[in-house]
Write a protein that holds these residues in place. Structure first.
Motif, PDB file in Angstrom:
ATOM      1  N   ALA A 586       0.919  -1.161  -0.032  1.00 31.91           N
ATOM      2  CA  ALA A 586       0.042  -0.015   0.066  1.00 31.91           C
ATOM      3  C   ALA A 586       0.829   1.247  -0.032  1.00 31.91           C
ATOM      4  N   PHE A 587       2.266   1.172   0.267  1.00 30.24           N
ATOM      5  CA  PHE A 587       3.172   2.267   0.382  1.00 30.24           C
ATOM      6  C   PHE A 587       3.165   2.883  -1.191  1.00 30.24           C
ATOM      7  N   VAL A 588       2.972   4.243  -1.160  1.00 25.95           N
ATOM      8  CA  VAL A 588       3.189   5.099  -2.330  1.00 25.95           C
ATOM      9  C   VAL A 588       4.352   5.744  -2.429  1.00 25.95           C
ATOM     10  N   PRO A 589       5.215   5.456  -3.270  1.00 22.80           N
ATOM     11  CA  PRO A 589       6.454   5.835  -3.736  1.00 22.80           C
ATOM     12  C   PRO A 589       6.483   7.424  -4.268  1.00 22.80           C
ATOM     13  N   GLY A 606      -1.173  20.472   1.752  1.00 18.24           N
ATOM     14  CA  GLY A 606      -2.106  19.357   1.570  1.00 18.24           C
ATOM     15  C   GLY A 606      -2.828  18.913   2.896  1.00 18.24           C
ATOM     16  N   PRO A 607      -3.959  18.077   2.682  1.00 17.66           N
ATOM     17  CA  PRO A 607      -4.822  17.726   3.888  1.00 17.66           C
ATOM     18  C   PRO A 607      -4.397  17.035   4.932  1.00 17.66           C
ATOM     19  N   ASN A 608      -4.601  17.256   6.141  1.00 13.83           N
ATOM     20  CA  ASN A 608      -4.267  16.337   7.140  1.00 13.83           C
ATOM     21  C   ASN A 608      -4.285  14.925   6.967  1.00 13.83           C
ATOM     22  N   MET A 609      -3.353  14.053   7.629  1.00 11.39           N
ATOM     23  CA  MET A 609      -3.166  12.716   6.974  1.00 11.39           C
ATOM     24  C   MET A 609      -2.753  12.325   5.651  1.00 11.39           C
ATOM     25  N   GLY A 610      -2.433  13.588   4.742  1.00 13.00           N
ATOM     26  CA  GLY A 610      -2.168  13.127   3.385  1.00 13.00           C
ATOM     27  C   GLY A 610      -0.861  12.617   3.207  1.00 13.00           C
ATOM     28  N   GLY A 611      -0.041  12.664   4.412  1.00 15.93           N
ATOM     29  CA  GLY A 611       1.122  12.058   3.944  1.00 15.93           C
ATOM     30  C   GLY A 611       2.587  12.903   3.971  1.00 15.93           C
ATOM     31  N   LYS A 612       2.347  14.280   4.334  1.00 20.98           N
ATOM     32  CA  LYS A 612       3.346  15.246   4.463  1.00 20.98           C
ATOM     33  C   LYS A 612       4.418  14.959   5.468  1.00 20.98           C
ATOM     34  N   SER A 613       4.062  14.626   6.580  1.00 20.16           N
ATOM     35  CA  SER A 613       5.345  14.327   7.437  1.00 20.16           C
ATOM     36  C   SER A 613       5.950  13.074   7.263  1.00 20.16           C
ATOM     37  N   THR A 614       5.236  12.261   6.672  1.00 24.43           N
ATOM     38  CA  THR A 614       6.068  10.823   6.239  1.00 24.43           C
ATOM     39  C   THR A 614       7.116  11.471   5.299  1.00 24.43           C
ATOM     40  N   TYR A 615       6.564  12.127   4.138  1.00 22.09           N
ATOM     41  CA  TYR A 615       7.420  12.534   3.106  1.00 22.09           C
ATOM     42  C   TYR A 615       8.756  13.276   3.604  1.00 22.09           C
ATOM     43  N   SER A 755      -4.262  10.136  -1.798  1.00 23.25           N
ATOM     44  CA  SER A 755      -3.490   9.143  -2.542  1.00 23.25           C
ATOM     45  C   SER A 755      -2.030   8.917  -2.230  1.00 23.25           C
ATOM     46  N   HIS A 756      -1.754   9.802  -1.169  1.00 21.57           N
ATOM     47  CA  HIS A 756      -0.274   9.993  -0.746  1.00 21.57           C
ATOM     48  C   HIS A 756       0.667  10.449  -1.718  1.00 21.57           C
ATOM     49  N   ARG A 757       0.261  11.090  -2.801  1.00 16.88           N
ATOM     50  CA  ARG A 757       1.123  11.274  -3.974  1.00 16.88           C
ATOM     51  C   ARG A 757       1.688  12.707  -3.662  1.00 16.88           C
TER      52      ARG A 757
HETATM   53  P1  ADP Z   1       0.190  14.276   7.484  1.00 15.91           P
HETATM   54  O1  ADP Z   1       1.595  14.758   7.922  1.00 15.91           O
HETATM   55  O2  ADP Z   1      -0.142  14.948   6.106  1.00 15.91           O
HETATM   56  O3  ADP Z   1      -0.864  14.617   8.199  1.00 15.91           O
HETATM   57  P2  ADP Z   1       1.154  11.838   7.748  1.00 15.91           P
HETATM   58  O4  ADP Z   1       2.545  11.872   7.007  1.00 15.91           O
HETATM   59  O5  ADP Z   1       1.097  11.704   9.158  1.00 15.91           O
HETATM   60  O6  ADP Z   1       0.163  12.885   6.998  1.00 15.91           O
HETATM   61  O7  ADP Z   1       0.575  10.567   7.312  1.00 15.91           O
HETATM   62  C1  ADP Z   1      -0.649   9.930   7.483  1.00 15.91           C
HETATM   63  C2  ADP Z   1      -0.984   8.610   7.418  1.00 15.91           C
HETATM   64  O8  ADP Z   1      -0.851   8.310   6.041  1.00 15.91           O
HETATM   65  C3  ADP Z   1       0.123   7.599   8.118  1.00 15.91           C
HETATM   66  O9  ADP Z   1      -0.716   6.698   8.821  1.00 15.91           O
HETATM   67  C4  ADP Z   1       0.897   7.239   7.032  1.00 15.91           C
HETATM   68  O10 ADP Z   1       1.489   5.916   7.264  1.00 15.91           O
HETATM   69  C5  ADP Z   1       0.177   7.322   5.683  1.00 15.91           C
HETATM   70  N1  ADP Z   1       1.161   7.583   4.833  1.00 15.91           N
HETATM   71  C6  ADP Z   1       1.723   8.608   4.528  1.00 15.91           C
HETATM   72  N2  ADP Z   1       2.396   8.717   3.382  1.00 15.91           N
HETATM   73  C7  ADP Z   1       2.326   7.457   2.540  1.00 15.91           C
HETATM   74  C8  ADP Z   1       2.547   7.006   1.609  1.00 15.91           C
HETATM   75  N3  ADP Z   1       3.393   7.461   0.808  1.00 15.91           N
HETATM   76  N4  ADP Z   1       2.124   5.564   1.123  1.00 15.91           N
HETATM   77  C9  ADP Z   1       1.218   4.948   2.153  1.00 15.91           C
HETATM   78  N5  ADP Z   1       0.815   5.342   3.353  1.00 15.91           N
HETATM   79  C10 ADP Z   1       1.501   6.767   3.691  1.00 15.91           C
END
Ligand code: ADP
Ligand code: MG
Length: 824
Positions: A586-589, A606-615, A755-757
Motif C-alpha cells: 500500500a505504500f506510495v513511492p 495538503g490535507p491532514n493525514m495526506g502524508g506530508k510528515s511521512t514525506y 493518494s499520498h502522492r
Molecule cells: P500528514 O503529515 O500530512 O498529516 P502523515 O505523514 O502523518 O500525514 O501520514 C498520515 C498517514 O498516511 C500515516 O498513517 C501514514 O502511514 C500514511 N502514509 C503517509 N504517506 C504514505 C505513503 N506514501 N504511502 C502510504 N501511506 C502513507
C-alpha cells in the motif's frame, strides 16, 4: 556510622557502607546477600521481599532483608532497572566458626558500568560519559565498559556547550560523571532527565606536561585527557581492575566528521529508539539483520553518526554492493557469523579478569569459526582476512585446556580437561578410584550381611552412609555405627567408608585449587591477546553490518545512491523504509527534487493525514541511509553530501516535555535558523501551529523569508504547512517550489481518499472536517463545523478575522459561539 552498640558483623557492614553512601550495600553472609538498616528497608520495598530484623548487639535490633546468592542476578537486574546503585561485598576468606569473616566491597553496580549480559541490551552500547572544562574548552569522553570502546571529543568557544549537549544526547549515556559548574550540570539534567550525573570520585588533577592531541587545541586536549582520567577513576572505583589498562585506546574525533543530527532530529526520526507506540518501528530495527550483537551495536552507532566523507561512504557502500551481487558469499558469511559469540564483551571480561568458564567456552567456539570465515570472504573483501587475524595458537590452547562441557562457575569444578594437567588427572582418577571402591564396598557388605537391599548413599548433611531398611535391621553387624534414623530405615557408617569419603573430598578440593590456578593462567594467556581479539571483533562487526545491509537491499529492492559534488537531492520513487514495511504494497513511492537554485525550498501543502510528515521524514532517512554507506529504498537517488539535518516537527508531538509546546517550537526554530548551513537539510513541519492563527502564520512566513534570504547559502528545505497563504511566496521567490499531497473527495461517503502522492503545485483543500468525521466526532459537531467553515470560507484577509466572530452567532441565538476559531 560505626557505633559501639553494634555487633562486630554490623559494625563491619556499616563501616563499608560509610565508604559507599550513595549505594545500596549488599553483603554476602553464607548463602545470602544481606542489607541492614535503611538499605534493608529500601530493598524490601524495591524488590517486594520480606523485611525482618536482626539482633544488633546491646539489646537493640536492626532492620534486615536479603536475597539468596543464586538469585542475585535477577534482583540486581531489578535494582539496576530502577536506576539504583548497588555495592556488593563479598567474603574474602573461608568462614571459620566464631570468627568474623573478612569482607569488602568487590563491585559497585552502576547503570553506566555494567558488564553482565543479562543486565545489558545486546544490540546497543551502554555508555558512561565524562565531561569537564579546561580553559575555554569543554571535553567529553565516553566508554562502553562492557566492550572497552572509548572515545573523546571537545568543543570550544561559542556554541560549545550546545554542541556538547547535542553530542551527549546522541550518545544517550546510561550515566554521567561530570566536574562542571552547577549551571552546566543543570543544563545536562534538563536534556537527559533520567540519567544520573555524579561528581568524579577524585579531583581531576592537571597533568604537568600536557600533550596536544592531533587536531585539537591545548585546552581541548587537556579537557579530553581529564575526562578520560575521570572515566578511569570511576571504573576503578566501581571495582574493576585490569593490569594492562581498563579500556581500549580512545578514539579522538571531531564532531564534523559526522552528519550533525540535533537532538530533535534523532528523536523525531525514530532512528534507534521509537517515540511512537510501536517500539520496533525504528530505522535500526527495520534494517538490523545483523547476526551478531557486535554488528547490531556497530549499525546503531553508524545510524547515529552518518559520514560526510565521500570516500569513506563509498568504501562502505562498495562492501554492500559486493555482497548484494554475491549471494552465495553473503549467505556463507552470515551462516558463520550466526555462530559467533560476543567477542567484544568477552574480551573485556577477560581484561577485567572476570571471565567465567563459559565465556572462554564461547570464545573457543567463536575462534573455531574464524578460519572458515576467512575462507568464505569474496575476493573484494579479502582485506578482512588479515583484520580477523590468526588465532590458531590461542584456540589450540583453549581446546587443550578446557573441558567440552563447562560448568557455570569455576567453583563447580570440572573446568579443566584432565589431559591438560597430570595433577588434575590424578585428582580425577583418585576420585574415580574411591568411587569404584565405594561401589565395591557396597557389594562386599551386601554379601557379608546378606542384606540384598543395602545401599551406600551420599547425604549432604554428613557424607556417605550405608542405608538399611527397617525389615533388615536385625541383620546389621555390630561394627556399623548408627548415624541417622529414617522413616523406614537407618543410616550407618564404618571407618573404611569415612576414609574413602575423605579421600574423595580432599582430591576434590585439591582439584579445585589446581583448576583455579590453571584457569587463571589460561585467562592470562587470553588477556595477552585481547587487542588481537578486539581487532577481530571489529572486523566481524563490519562484515556483519555489510551482510545485513546487503540482505535488506536485496530483499526490499534498495539501490545504491550516487553522490555528486553539488548540494542537491534527487530521488525517484523514494519510500519510507519503516512505513514501507508496515504498509506493504500500500505504500506510495514519491519523487523529490531539491536543487541548488530554483526548487531548493519545497513548500508542501495538503490535507491532514495526506502524508506530508511521512514525506519529510522519509527524505531525512534516505539521506541518513545513503551516508552510512547503505543502499536506499528508492528507484534511484542522487545527492550531494549533507552535513547537518535539522527537524522541527509539529507542536503537539512534544506534549510529554512539560514545557509550553509553542515555546519549545520556537526554541527549536531558533536553533535551526542560527545553525543551519548551505549543506544542511531542514525539515520544518507545521511550524506555527502551536499559537494563534495570525501569529502562527506570521512566524511561519517570516521563517521562510529568513531562510530564502540566505540565497546562495540557503539550506535545502522541506517546509510542510497548513497555512495555504504561504504558497504565494513562490510568486516572488525563485527558490520556492510548491508541492502538495493529493486527496480526492469520495462523494458518496463524504470521506477523502488519500493518494499520498506528492505532486507539483498547491492545494487549499484541508479535508479537516472530513478527517474529524472519520475520527468519529459526533454528527452535530461535524454539521456545525461545516456551517462555520462555510462562513469562514469566504476567505477574508487575515486582519478581518477577529470581527468575524460576531457573525458566528450560535444557532440558539446566543451572542457568541464557544467553538474555537481557526481555519479549517
Ligand atoms: P500528514 O503529515 O500530512 O498529516 P502523515 O505523514 O502523518 O500525514 O501520514 C498520515 C498517514 O498516511 C500515516 O498513517 C501514514 O502511514 C500514511 N502514509 C503517509 N504517506 C504514505 C505513503 N506514501 N504511502 C502510504 N501511506 C502513507
Ligand atoms: Mg503531519
Amino acid at each position: 556510622m560505626s557505633d559501639a552498640r553494634y555487633s562486630p558483623m554490623l559494625e563491619q557492614y556499616f563501616s563499608m557502607k560509610a565508604r559507599y553512601p550513595d549505594a545500596i550495600l549488599l553483603s554476602r553472609v553464607g548463602d545470602f546477600y544481606e542489607a541492614y538498616g535503611e538499605d534493608a528497608t529500601t530493598i524490601a520495598a524495591a524488590l517486594q521481599i520480606a523485611l525482618t530484623s536482626k539482633e544488633a548487639g546491646g539489646g537493640g535490633r536492626v532492620a534486615m532483608a536479603g536475597v539468596p546468592h543464586h538469585a542475585l542476578d535477577k534482583y540486581l537486574a531489578e535494582l539496576v532497572a530502577q536506576q539504583r546503585i548497588v555495592a556488593l561485598a563479598d567474603q574474602l576468606e573461608i568462614p571459620v566458626p566464631n570468627k568474623l569473616v573478612r569482607r569488602d566491597v568487590t563491585r559497585v553496580v552502576t547503570p553506566g558500568t555494567l558488564i553482565e549480559e543479562h543486565l545489558l541490551d545486546r544490540g546497543s552500547n551502554n555508555y558512561l560519559a565524562a565531561l569537564t572544562l579546561a580553559g575555554d574548552a569543554i571535553g567529553i569522553a565516553y566508554a562502553d565498559i562492557s566492550t572497552g570502546r572509548a572515545a573523546a571529543t571537545a568543543y570550544s568557544g561559542d556554541g560549545g556547550l550546545e554542541e556538547t549537549l547535542s553530542e551527549l544526547v546522541r550518545l544517550g549515556p546510561a550515566e554521567i560523571v561530570a566536574d562542571l559548574p552547577p549551571a552546566i550540570r543543570d543544563a545536562i539534567s534538563a536534556q537527559l532527565p533520567a540519567v544520573r550525573v555524579t561528581a568524579p570520585p577524585l579531583a581531576i588533577v592537571e597533568r604537568h606536561e600536557p600533550t596536544v592531541i592531533d587536531g585539537f587545541s591545548l585546552d581541548e586536549s587537556l579537557a579530553m585527557r581529564r575526562c578520560l582520567d575521570a572515566l578511569g577513576a570511576f571504573v576503578r572505583r566501581v571495582g574493576f581492575t585490569a593490569p594492562a589498562g581498563l579500556l581500549r585506546d580512545p578514539e579522538f574525533y571531531r564532531a564534523r566528521t559526522f552528519v550533525a543530527l540535533d537532538a530533535n532530529t534523532r528523536k523525531h526520526l525514530d532512528l534507534t529508539k521509537s517515540q511512537g507506540a510501536n517500539p520496533k518501528a525504528t530505522l535500526l530495527a527495520t534494517i538490523d539483520r545483523c547476526k551478531t550483537a557486535m554488528g547490531s551495536r556497530l549499525l546503531s552507532r553508524w545510524i547515529l553518526a552518518p559520514l560526510v566523507d565521500r570516500a569513506e561512504i563509498a568504501a562502505r557502500a562498495d562492501r554492500v554492493e559486493t555482497l548484494v551481487g554475491d549471494y552465495p558469499s553473503r549467505a556463507a558469511l552470515q551462516e558463520l557469523l550466526g555462530g559467533a559469540f560476543d567477542l567484544e564483551r568477552i574480551a573485556q571480561k577477560v581484561r577485567f579478569r572476570r571471565a567465567a568458564p563459559r565465556d572462554l567456552g564461547s570464545l573457543r567456539r567463536t575462534l573455531a569459526l574464524l578460519d572458515p570465515l576467512r575462507a568464505a570472504l569474496p575476493p573484494a573483501l579479502a582485506a578482512y582476512a588479515a583484520r580477523i587475524g590468526d588465532h590458531a595458537e590461542l584456540r589450540a590452547e583453549l581446546e587443550a585446556t578446557l573441558n567440552d562441557d563447562l560448568p557455570a562457575t569455576l567453583a563447580d569444578g570440572g573446568v579443566i580437561r584432565p589431559d591438560a594437567s597430570p595433577d588434575v588427572r590424578e585428582c580425577v582418577e583418585l576420585r574415580g578410584n574411591a568411587r569404584e571402591r565405594i561401589a565395591a564396598l557396597e557389594e562386599r557388605e551386601r554379601q557379608r550381611t546378606g542384606i540384598k537391599g543395602l545401599k551406600v548413599k551420599y547425604a549432604s548433611a554428613f557424607g556417605y552412609a550405608i542405608e538399611v531398611s527397617k525389615s533388615n535391621l536385625a541383620l546389621v553387624p555390630s561394627d556399623y555405627v548408627r548415624k541417622q534414623t529414617l522413616a523406614n530405615g537407618e543410616r550407618y557408617v564404618i571407618p573404611e567408608l569415612k576414609e574413602l569419603e575423605i579421600a574423595i573430598s580432599s582430591a576434590q578440593s585439591r582439584q579445585l585449587r589446581l583448576e583455579e590456578a590453571l584457569y587463571a593462567n589460561l585467562v592470562e594467556a587470553v588477556a595477552e591477546r585481547v587487542d588481537a581479539l578486539l581487532a577481530a571483533a571489529d572486523a566481524l562487526a563490519e562484515l556483519d553490518v555489510a551482510c545485513a545491509l546487503a540482505q535488506v537491499a536485496g530483499e526490499r529492492g534498495y539501490v545504491r545512491p550516487r553522490f555528486v559534488a553539488a548540494s542537491t537531492i534527487d530521488v525517484s520513487d523514494g519510500r519510507h523504509p519503516v512505513i514501507e514495511v508496515l504498509a506493504g504494497d500500500a505504500f506510495v513511492p514519491n519523487d523529490l527534487h531539491l536543487a541548488e537554485g530554483a526548487g531548493r525550498f519545497v513548500l508542501l501543502t495538503g490535507p491532514n493525514m495526506g502524508g506530508k510528515s511521512t514525506y519529510l521524514r522519509q527524505t531525512a532517512l534516505l539521506v541518513i541511509l545513503a551516508q552510512i554507506g547503505a543502499f536506499v529504498p528508492a528507484r534511484a537517488m542522487e545527492l550531494g553530501v549533507v552535513e547537518r539535518i535539522f527537524t522541527r516537527i509539529g507542536a503537539g508531538d512534544d506534549l510529554a516535555s512539560g514545557q509550553s509546546t509553542f515555546f519549545v517550537e520556537m526554541a527549536e526554530a531558533s536553533n535551526i535558523l542560527r545553525r543551519c548551513t548551505r549543506r544542511s537539510l531542514l525539515l520544518i513541519d507545521e511550524v506555527g501551529r502551536g499559537t494563534g492563527t495570525i501569529d502562527g502564520l506570521a512566524i511561519a512566513q517570516s521563517i521562510c523569508e529568513y531562510l530564502l534570504g540566505l540565497e546562495a547559502q540557503a539550506p535545502m528545505t522541506l517546509f510542510a504547512t497548513h497555512f495555504h497563504e504561504l504558497t504565494a511566496l513562490a510568486e516572488h521567490r525563485p527558490l520556492v517550489a510548491n508541492f502538495h499531497v493529493t486527496a480526492v473527495e469520495n462523494t458518496r461517503a463524504g470521506a477523502p481518499v488519500f493518494s499520498h502522492r506528492v505532486l507539483p503545485g498547491s492545494t487549499s483543500r484541508s479535508f479537516g472536517i472530513e478527517v474529524a468525521k472519520m475520527a468519529g466526532l459526533p454528527a452535530g459537531v461535524i454539521a456545525r463545523a461545516r456551517e462555520i467553515a462555510s462562513v469562514l470560507g469566504e476567505r477574508p484577509a487575515l486582519d478581518e478575522q477577529v470581527p468575524l466572530r460576531a457573525r458566528l452567532a450560535a444557532p440558539d441565538g446566543r451572542e457568541e459561539t464557544q467553538l474555537p476559531l481557526g481555519f479549517p
